[in-house]
Enzyme design. Structure first.
Site, short mmCIF file in Angstrom:
data_model
loop_
_atom_site.label_atom_id
_atom_site.label_comp_id
_atom_site.label_asym_id
_atom_site.label_seq_id
_atom_site.Cartn_x
_atom_site.Cartn_y
_atom_site.Cartn_z
N CYS A 144 0.79 -0.81 -0.16
CA CYS A 144 0.30 -0.09 -0.14
C CYS A 144 0.99 1.29 0.06
O CYS A 144 1.18 2.05 0.67
CB CYS A 144 -0.99 0.22 1.17
SG CYS A 144 -2.12 1.35 1.44
N THR A 184 -31.10 -4.35 8.79
CA THR A 184 -29.78 -5.04 7.85
C THR A 184 -29.20 -5.31 8.85
O THR A 184 -28.39 -5.99 8.98
CB THR A 184 -29.34 -3.88 7.32
OG1 THR A 184 -29.30 -2.67 8.50
CG2 THR A 184 -30.40 -3.18 6.59
N GLU A 236 -23.26 3.38 0.95
CA GLU A 236 -23.49 1.59 1.60
C GLU A 236 -22.25 0.86 1.47
O GLU A 236 -22.13 -0.09 1.87
CB GLU A 236 -25.31 1.29 0.83
CG GLU A 236 -26.38 1.76 1.42
CD GLU A 236 -27.29 1.41 0.64
OE1 GLU A 236 -28.11 0.82 0.97
OE2 GLU A 236 -27.69 1.74 -0.85
N THR A 261 -26.20 1.52 11.47
CA THR A 261 -27.44 1.61 10.02
C THR A 261 -28.48 2.90 10.31
O THR A 261 -28.37 3.57 11.16
CB THR A 261 -28.35 0.17 10.54
OG1 THR A 261 -28.76 0.53 9.77
CG2 THR A 261 -28.62 0.69 12.48
N TYR A 262 -28.75 2.60 8.95
CA TYR A 262 -29.79 3.85 8.33
C TYR A 262 -31.16 3.36 8.20
O TYR A 262 -31.99 4.03 7.83
CB TYR A 262 -28.84 4.45 7.25
CG TYR A 262 -27.55 5.32 7.54
CD1 TYR A 262 -27.53 6.66 8.74
CD2 TYR A 262 -26.12 4.99 6.82
CE1 TYR A 262 -26.34 7.05 8.41
CE2 TYR A 262 -24.98 5.18 7.47
CZ TYR A 262 -24.85 6.18 8.51
OH TYR A 262 -23.89 7.04 8.42
N ASN A 263 -30.99 2.07 8.47
CA ASN A 263 -32.35 1.56 7.61
C ASN A 263 -32.43 1.95 6.73
O ASN A 263 -33.55 1.43 6.32
CB ASN A 263 -33.40 1.58 8.97
CG ASN A 263 -33.21 1.35 10.74
OD1 ASN A 263 -33.12 2.24 11.07
ND2 ASN A 263 -32.78 0.55 10.51
N THR A 264 -31.25 1.63 5.79
CA THR A 264 -31.98 1.56 4.24
C THR A 264 -31.25 0.43 3.25
O THR A 264 -29.97 0.22 4.33
CB THR A 264 -31.55 2.86 3.93
OG1 THR A 264 -29.96 3.27 4.42
CG2 THR A 264 -32.30 4.12 3.89
#
EC number: 1.11.1.-
Length: 564
Positions: A202, A470, A535, A458-461
């Site tokens: 790297c 999720t 995401e 989480t953004y619940n999407t």
């Protein structure tokens, strides 16, 4: 003048003793301090530029060609640093004045640098990443703190900014590891970071820490190769190698060899600090490759003094296999239609619903759970990309570690067995956390907080869907990574992994975690095609933290066995 690929906060001393540029004043929250520092920089840069111009305009005047080249190199390094500040400093006055100084130099007929590439990531369009200067108050404070600590706002930070809660925890932990009181001296910390990042070739992280190493007083000779570093650091090379590629092979004998090396011995506290740094930078290399992080503007590959040409193809894209025609299409899904990738999301949602129903109806026996784990662990050994090939490390990176042929693939392709590590016997919460906190106070708490944020974030999407739980998907990703390292949770049904993670996603996960230097844009684009970039970055945060925890579990268990 100190040499290094990146300038960071390093004071740059000009040829004339009185012409000294100090960048540190630009990190101050006090605008008057910044203004004074900027004026000093402007005067020195203009003096250097005018001196060079006068030599060019006076051909009859005898001049030393080597001296002129050195002066131009020094000026160019200053100009590159100003370019970085004009794009990446959280303070508006610094951005504007840096740009003004650059234009003043250009008006003198001297070529100024311009950025290469298209933003902080080669995989994520620049327009989708938060632009410096458009952040909200909370993010601005975070940017200021990061800039004050490092003298830069790096591309990793600008990509992690998709998830502010995690970024805050990450920056706090990294600051503590590198700059706060601890068992290891500062230059050792950066050198260990170089050693760890180099295991995965790297150059992005190696370049940053080469400069940081010099800034805190590190000996430049050490950078010529690991054999030039103290024997104590050379002895760490074996642990670095095994931890990066086959952590299940770490034994208490590795630990004993480091703690009982006579005058080159490590203390337990020093070793824990080193292990935490190694795991941090192995995993950060995974993130850098997994998200296609671009070279920093002020580093090699991040800028050019050449004028723009018709071709915008970046050399780093060519060397990473990201230049094929299909990958230049605007549609990241390639030839897959929007309706097909939409269907993939719907199918994944349906599988999650069905698995939840099965959970509620019946529970598999312990024998069946064990069998499913062993099957998934075996299968994970043979998950490889179709374009998997050897990546030969460049000399400037490989010199920081030994045994360049040692890696994950050699192990798995020979069908060797990964022993099972039962979390019920040794886990982070009950064992690792307390050991780290005892030997390196407060770090266990910081790491634990980072684990929890990444795992529970989480953004619940999911893609275009809202109000989605999720947790099942996040757990499958985390446990699949641990499964690849032989780590088993007795209460988890590993049959869920094959239901939730398709082959292209598994290839991406395996590559990012085990051989990150082989990640390509094609791999990034090919999984979760309807999901947002934020995401996919979230996925990478899970990969980073699951890998950190897996490496720590093996290393800390070996330390515990040595101690008992």
């Amino acid at each position: 003048m100190r040499k290094g690929d990146c300038q960071g906060k390093t004071p740059i001393v000009m040829a004339e003793g009185e012409n000294e540029v100090r960048w540190d004043g630009l990190c101050s929250r006090d605008s008057a301090t910044r203004e004074t520092a900027l004026e000093n920089i402007r005067q020195v840069v203009l003096r250097k530029a005018e001196g060079l111009r006068s030599v060019k305009e006076t051909p009859s005047c005898p001049s030393d060609g080597l001296s002129n080249t050195a002066s131009l190199d020094e000026l160019n390094k200053l100009l590159v640093h100003l370019l970085m500040l004009s794009k990446r400093c959280p303070f508006k006055d610094v951005r504007e004045k840096s740009e003004f100084i650059l234009k003043s130099i250009q008006e003198l007929g001297i070529r100024i640098p311009r950025p290469l590439g298209h933003g902080p990531s080669r995989f994520i369009p620049e327009k989708e990443i938060l632009q410096v200067g458009s952040e909200d108050a909370r993010m601005h404070t975070l940017f200021e703190e990061s800039f004050a600590a490092l003298g830069r706002l790096d591309n990793i930070t600008l990509v992690m900014v998709f998830h502010p809660q995690y970024l805050e925890s990450f920056l706090k932990t990294q600051h503590y590891l590198l700059q706060m009181d601890g068992p290891l001296p500062l230059h050792y910390r950066h050198y260990i970071g170089i050693m760890a990042a180099a295991r995965h070739q790297c150059s992005y992280l190696v370049n940053l820490h080469v400069n940081d190493f010099l800034h805190v007083g590190g000996d430049p000779k050490w950078l010529n190769g690991l054999e030039n570093a103290p024997q104590k650091l050379q002895n760490l090379g074996e642990l670095n190698k095994v931890l990066a590629h086959r952590p299940w092979l770490i034994t208490k004998e590795h630990i004993e060899g480091l703690l009982k090396a006579e005058e080159h011995s490590w203390s337990l506290a020093e070793l824990v600090h080193a292990v935490v740094l190694l795991t941090h930078y192995h995993s950060l290399a995974s993130f850098a490759f997994g998200c296609g992080i671009s070279p920093e503007i002020h580093c090699d590959g991040g800028h050019t003094f050449r004028p723009p040409s018709v071709s915008n193809c970046c050399i780093c894209d060519i060397t990473n296999g990201n230049h094929s025609v299909e990958e230049t299409q605007v549609n990241s899904a390639g030839n897959v239609s929007v309706s097909d990738s939409f269907f993939e999301v719907e199918a994944l949602m349906e599988k999650m619903r069905q698995l939840q129903e099965c959970r509620d109806e019946e529970e598999a026996s312990q024998e069946e759970m064990t069998s499913r784990f062993e099957m998934e662990k075996r299968e994970s050994m043979f998950v490889f990309s179709s374009d998997d090939e050897e990546v030969t490390p460049a000399r400037d990176v490989s010199r920081h570690f030994e045994d360049t042929s040692y890696g994950y693939k050699d192990f798995s392709r020979h069908g060797m067995h990964v022993p099972t590590f039962r979390v019920q016997d040794y886990c982070w919460e009950d064992h690792g956390y307390s050991l780290v906190n005892r030997l390196y106070p407060d770090v266990g708490q910081l790491i634990d907080e980072k684990f929890h944020i990444a795992y529970n974030l989480t953004y619940n999407t999911m893609a275009m869907h809202k109000d989605v739980d999720t947790s099942m998907l996040r757990r499958a990703i985390w446990n699949y990574i641990h499964c690849m390292f032989g780590i088993r949770y007795d209460d988890y049904d590993y049959g869920e992994i094959n239901q939730l993670l398709d082959r292209s996603f598994k290839v991406y996960i395996k590559t990012v975690v085990c051989t990150p230097e082989k990640v390509t844009k094609r791999m990034y684009d090919s999984f979760w095609r309807q999901f947002k970039h934020s995401e996919k970055v979230h996925v990478n945060l899970l990969l980073v933290e699951a890998r950190v925890q897996a490496e720590l579990l093996y290393a800390l268990r070996a330390i515990t066995r040595y101690m008992t």
